[in-house]
Scaffold this motif. Structure first.
Motif, PDB file in Angstrom:
ATOM      1  N   GLU A   1      26.144  29.591   3.360  1.00 35.35           N
ATOM      2  CA  GLU A   1      27.365  29.381   4.145  1.00 35.35           C
ATOM      3  C   GLU A   1      27.087  29.500   5.636  1.00 35.35           C
ATOM      4  OE1 GLU A   1      30.252  28.397   2.789  1.00 35.35           O
ATOM      5  OE2 GLU A   1      29.162  28.385   0.889  1.00 35.35           O
ATOM      6  N   GLU A   2      25.812  29.444   6.023  1.00 37.57           N
ATOM      7  CA  GLU A   2      25.439  29.619   7.427  1.00 37.57           C
ATOM      8  C   GLU A   2      24.807  28.355   7.993  1.00 37.57           C
ATOM      9  OE1 GLU A   2      24.086  33.869   8.572  1.00 37.57           O
ATOM     10  OE2 GLU A   2      23.094  33.422   6.670  1.00 37.57           O
ATOM     11  N   TRP A   3      24.958  28.200   9.322  1.00 38.23           N
ATOM     12  CA  TRP A   3      24.339  27.086  10.031  1.00 38.23           C
ATOM     13  C   TRP A   3      23.080  27.553  10.736  1.00 38.23           C
ATOM     14  CZ3 TRP A   3      25.436  22.182   9.328  1.00 38.23           C
ATOM     15  CH2 TRP A   3      26.687  21.838   8.826  1.00 38.23           C
ATOM     16  N   PHE A   4      22.066  26.700  10.698  1.00 39.33           N
ATOM     17  CA  PHE A   4      20.795  27.007  11.336  1.00 39.33           C
ATOM     18  C   PHE A   4      20.326  25.831  12.192  1.00 39.33           C
ATOM     19  CE2 PHE A   4      20.995  29.666   7.617  1.00 39.33           C
ATOM     20  CZ  PHE A   4      20.419  30.869   8.026  1.00 39.33           C
ATOM     21  N   ARG A   5      19.753  26.155  13.349  1.00 40.64           N
ATOM     22  CA  ARG A   5      19.192  25.132  14.235  1.00 40.64           C
ATOM     23  C   ARG A   5      17.801  24.742  13.768  1.00 40.64           C
ATOM     24  NH1 ARG A   5      21.343  28.596  18.718  1.00 40.64           N
ATOM     25  NH2 ARG A   5      19.355  29.680  18.539  1.00 40.64           N
ATOM     26  N   VAL A   6      17.540  23.440  13.736  1.00 40.92           N
ATOM     27  CA  VAL A   6      16.206  22.930  13.431  1.00 40.92           C
ATOM     28  C   VAL A   6      15.537  22.591  14.759  1.00 40.92           C
ATOM     29  CG1 VAL A   6      14.869  21.142  12.259  1.00 40.92           C
ATOM     30  CG2 VAL A   6      16.993  22.006  11.215  1.00 40.92           C
ATOM     31  N   THR A   7      14.545  23.378  15.127  1.00 37.06           N
ATOM     32  CA  THR A   7      13.884  23.203  16.415  1.00 37.06           C
ATOM     33  C   THR A   7      12.951  21.996  16.385  1.00 37.06           C
ATOM     34  OG1 THR A   7      13.925  25.594  16.740  1.00 37.06           O
ATOM     35  CG2 THR A   7      12.438  24.322  18.148  1.00 37.06           C
ATOM     36  N   PRO A   8      13.010  21.110  17.387  1.00 33.45           N
ATOM     37  CA  PRO A   8      12.131  19.935  17.416  1.00 33.45           C
ATOM     38  C   PRO A   8      10.658  20.330  17.520  1.00 33.45           C
ATOM     39  CG  PRO A   8      13.941  19.714  18.991  1.00 33.45           C
ATOM     40  CD  PRO A   8      13.955  21.131  18.517  1.00 33.45           C
ATOM     41  N   VAL A   9       9.796  19.558  16.882  1.00 32.08           N
ATOM     42  CA  VAL A   9       8.349  19.722  16.976  1.00 32.08           C
ATOM     43  C   VAL A   9       7.755  18.360  17.303  1.00 32.08           C
ATOM     44  CG1 VAL A   9       6.209  20.319  15.774  1.00 32.08           C
ATOM     45  CG2 VAL A   9       8.306  21.643  15.329  1.00 32.08           C
ATOM     46  N   ALA A  10       6.994  18.276  18.364  1.00 29.72           N
ATOM     47  CA  ALA A  10       6.472  16.996  18.842  1.00 29.72           C
ATOM     48  C   ALA A  10       5.622  16.297  17.787  1.00 29.72           C
ATOM     49  CB  ALA A  10       5.639  17.219  20.110  1.00 29.72           C
ATOM     50  N   ASN A  11       5.741  14.961  17.763  1.00 30.41           N
ATOM     51  CA  ASN A  11       4.934  14.080  16.917  1.00 30.41           C
ATOM     52  C   ASN A  11       5.050  14.397  15.432  1.00 30.41           C
ATOM     53  OD1 ASN A  11       3.281  11.790  16.734  1.00 30.41           O
ATOM     54  ND2 ASN A  11       1.432  13.017  16.583  1.00 30.41           N
ATOM     55  N   THR A  12       6.225  14.844  15.009  1.00 32.17           N
ATOM     56  CA  THR A  12       6.510  15.013  13.587  1.00 32.17           C
ATOM     57  C   THR A  12       7.786  14.251  13.246  1.00 32.17           C
ATOM     58  OG1 THR A  12       7.876  17.005  13.844  1.00 32.17           O
ATOM     59  CG2 THR A  12       5.487  17.319  13.576  1.00 32.17           C
ATOM     60  N   LEU A  13       8.019  14.060  11.969  1.00 32.07           N
ATOM     61  CA  LEU A  13       9.247  13.447  11.475  1.00 32.07           C
ATOM     62  C   LEU A  13      10.013  14.478  10.657  1.00 32.07           C
ATOM     63  CD1 LEU A  13       7.731  10.091  10.144  1.00 32.07           C
ATOM     64  CD2 LEU A  13       8.910  10.419  12.332  1.00 32.07           C
ATOM     65  N   ILE A  14      11.305  14.272  10.535  1.00 26.63           N
ATOM     66  CA  ILE A  14      12.120  15.091   9.645  1.00 26.63           C
ATOM     67  C   ILE A  14      12.606  14.190   8.517  1.00 26.63           C
ATOM     68  CG2 ILE A  14      14.294  16.354   9.408  1.00 26.63           C
ATOM     69  CD1 ILE A  14      13.879  17.339  12.270  1.00 26.63           C
TER      70      ILE A  14
END
Length: 342
Positions: free
Chosen positions: A241-254
């Motif tokens: 039930e919680e929100w979390f930030r996904v931190t960007p990482v260079a030269n990767t895909l999600i």
């Protein structure tokens, strides 16, 4: 020209006044490290855990040239910086399958934004690119500096980028099928993940003076979505039930799992609930490139958890719900025991 003039009129007051709609569950200050998959040395245990617990993971060593992603970001940003009316006129006037939208990520099959209540406007604009239609849509132009020339360069880059997306999507889907021990024929695999449905959306999000959403809470309707984002950040996922930030990482895909993957896996794998939050403290626009791939429209998708349906039926129901309720309902519509079942 000020940067604001490049935004659609409906978004300008939201940017300046901070009056864009905010989801009621915005209380969170947590970061999350999502699992990392190496495409060159794919670890199926990590993949299985990521798909079951989160429905999202990061992909490294994906094989896309940095020169391609850099050039794509450069030219897409230049298109977005055009005055708002110029953008609308250009995409309406040029014979191209690429369409422009704003205020929502909910689009019709043709790539037009679905009409919604003003309370559901999001701080986003974008370009919708149906990959299968690009090869036959070359744009002729006499002036190398013209808007048409810029759009043709964008089309060529999209074709190349789309080939990489298709390669990655097929590889990841094959791996997921193996981890699920699904006995699918080659024909079934191509029906469940149809490369011909591949679609790219390029997004631009602009920070406002108040807390707001770039994209509201949703799950993707696709089998999978592959996201290339810049360093600005803003993607958030729900865990429990919680929100979390996904931190960007260079030269990767999600990679996000979508509703169709959840159905195909019989609910073993999760369609991740996510949103894009526009950070008030940020002074920088966020750009992302998202690839979506779906089943063939008329192929029947079967699962013990849902009634049999085609993707065409699912898409039609989603669009009907967006128009009548202002938001997507999605898979609960296709659960026989649900009061939402039709």
């Amino acid at each position: 020209m000020s940067i604001t003039e490049s935004h659609p009129p409906a978004l300008r007051s939201l940017i300046n006044d901070g009056e864009a709609p905010v989801e009621p569950v915005l209380i969170q200050d947590k970061d999350i490290q999502i699992p990392v998959i190496d495409l060159e040395r794919l670890d199926k245990e990590i993949l299985t855990q990521a798909c079951k617990e989160l429905g999202i993971f990061r992909l490294e060593n994906h094989g896309i040239p940095l020169t391609l992603t850099s050039r794509l970001q450069e030219i897409s940003e230049s298109l977005f910086r055009l005055p708002s009316e110029n953008k609308r006129e250009m995409f309406a006037g040029v014979k191209s399958p690429i369409s422009y939208f704003s205020g929502t990520g909910a689009l019709s099959r043709s790539g037009d934004a679905l009409k919604r209540d003003p309370s559901h406007v999001n701080l986003v604009e974008g370009l919708n690119v149906p990959l299968s239609k690009l090869p036959a849509s070359k744009i002729s132009c006499d002036d190398d500096d013209s808007q048409e020339a810029k759009l043709e360069s964008f089309r060529v880059l999209m074709e190349e980028y789309g080939r990489h997306m298709s390669r990655i999507a097929v590889s990841m889907f094959e791996a997921m099928v193996q981890t699920l021990n699904l006995e699918l024929s080659d024909e079934q695999k191509s029906e469940y993940l149809s490369e011909s449905t591949g679609n790219i959306r390029v997004y631009r999000y602009t920070p406002s003076s108040g807390e707001a959403l770039g994209l509201e809470v949703h799950t993707d309707s696709s089998v999978i979505a592959i996201i290339k984002e810049d360093e600005v950040g803003g993607l958030q996922i729900m865990k429990g039930e919680e929100w979390f930030r996904v931190t960007p990482v260079a030269n990767t895909l999600i990679i996000n799992l979508g509703d169709m993957m959840q159905v195909i896996s019989d609910d073993e794998y999760k369609s991740v609930k996510h949103r894009v939050k526009v950070e008030k403290s940020s002074k920088t626009e966020r750009h992302s490139v998202c690839y979506f791939v779906f089943p063939k429209r008329e192929s029947v998708i079967k699962s013990s958890k849902y009634k049999p349906f085609t993707y065409a039926e699912f898409e039609a129901q989603v669009q009907a719900d967006v128009k009548s309720h202002g938001t997507k309902i999605g898979l609960p519509r296709f659960t026989p025991k649900s009061p939402l079942f039709l």
